[in-house]
Design an enzyme around this catalytic site. Structure first.
Site, PDB file in Angstrom:
ATOM      1  CB  THR A  94      85.528 -38.969   6.735  1.00 31.07           C
ATOM      2  OG1 THR A  94      86.219 -40.437   7.217  1.00 31.07           O
ATOM      3  CG2 THR A  94      83.980 -38.794   5.671  1.00 31.07           C
ATOM      4  CE  LYS A 169      84.508 -42.496   4.173  1.00 33.11           C
ATOM      5  NZ  LYS A 169      84.214 -43.734   5.806  1.00 33.11           N
ATOM      6  CE  LYS A 244      82.078 -36.479   8.395  1.00 33.13           C
ATOM      7  NZ  LYS A 244      83.714 -36.876   9.507  1.00 33.13           N
TER       8      LYS A 244
END
Ligand code: NAD
Length: 296
Positions: A94, A169, A244
């Protein structure tokens, strides 16, 4: 069966590489940590001594690294030079959309095929081979990636051109962060107004407030299906990782001028919670910040 280079054998990559080895592939695995290399060897992978060695002669090269800086460095300093011209590069980390596009563009300029393929699902899903992959890249590259990703996941979805997997995502996880905070707030309010949490769950899970955070990942212990709340918020998806992803979403939103006030507010709340030392707790534990019961 294919020869696959795999770089980044941490909490997620370790299980993913193991599933590729279990499926019969020749997996050449590299990580900076010796313990991760030892685990990969025990799982049937061949440990190698650099990312370049993992990439050499590979048909597919998978990376599962912490962040954009690691991905840029590993591709630019090792993988691009070592990968065969026919290889397909798959970055499952990611990372920020800008890095995904930059690395994908650099691959393309060198004549290499690449997709970004971040995952939904945590460590348990990585070990069980039940991840969901969101894939950015051309239709041709997606078609080549799909059979390999299927051996590590239960769903593989083409999101659009390179960078689109990361966009999907972070937009999804921003929604998840905001709905989790809202779900926690609703439970705290309902309880302070005198409702039993189980009763509120029975009503809201069948009413218009229903969401995945409510029905599949309820933040209240003993209510709904078993979740990290029933294990004192251990395991699951760490607050630090949610933070994050929220930071990546807000940064990406600023880059394209998208208004994300709820995402920004969720980021501030998760930052405040992480500052209390709760970064390792499951992200649903934020209910303890809202009801004032969190003890550092
Ligand atoms: P992790 O920190 O457990 O693993 C990362 C691994 O990369 C480590 O073993 C580290 O030694 C290795 N590494 C770092 N730099 C390297 C380099 N230059 N060469 C080789 N190896 C290197 O992290 P993780 O939990 O496995 O997460 C990996 C990625 O997956 C992250 O981008 C994360 O955001 C994403 N992700 C994690 C989860 C989760 O629940 N843990 C869920 C979805 C997505």
């Amino acid at each position: 069966m294919a020869t696959i280079g795999f770089v980044g054998l941490g909490n997620m990559g370790g299980g993913m590489a193991a599933n590729l080895a279990k499926a019969g592939h020749d997996v050449r695995a590299f990580d900076l940590a010796q313990a991760a290399l030892d685990r990969a060897k025990a799982a049937g992978c061949l440990p190698v001594s650099s990312a370049a060695e993992a990439a050499a002669d590979a048909e597919f090269i998978v990376t599962m690294l912490p962040a954009g800086t690691h991905v840029r460095a590993v591709y630019e300093s090792e993988i691009f030079a070592a990968a065969p011209a026919t290889a397909l590069l798959l970055d499952c980390s990611t990372i920020d959309v800008a890095s995904a596009k930059a690395v994908g563009g650099a691959a393309s300029a060198k004549g290499l095929a690449m997709v970004d393929a971040p995952v939904s699902g945590g460590i348990a899903a990585a070990n069980a081979g039940t991840l969901t992959f969101m894939v950015g890249g051309s239709a041709e590259h997606f078609a080549r990636a799909e059979p390999i990703l299927s051996q590590m996941g239960k769903a593989v979805i083409h999101a659009g051109p390179i960078g689109s997997g990361q966009a999907a995502k972070i937009a999804n996880n921003m929604l998840l962060g905001a709905t989790m905070v809202a779900t926690c707030e609703a439970f705290v309010l309902a309880q302070k107004l005198g409702l039993d949490p189980q009763t509120f769950f029975d009503i809201s899970s069948k009413a218009s407030g229903q969401s995945w955070s409510m029905t599949s990942y309820c933040p209240v212990p003993g209510v709904g299906p078993e979740t990290p709340a029933d294990r004192d918020y251990e395991g699951g998806f760490a607050t630090a990782l949610m933070l994050k992803d929220l930071k990546l979403a807000v940064e990406a939103a600023q880059g394209v001028g998208a208004s994300v006030p709820m995402g920004g507010h969720a980021e501030s709340l998760y930052q405040a919670f992480a500052n209390l030392g709760a970064g390792g707790k499951d992200f649903s534990a934020i209910i303890k910040l809202l009801d004032g019961s969190y003890k550092a």
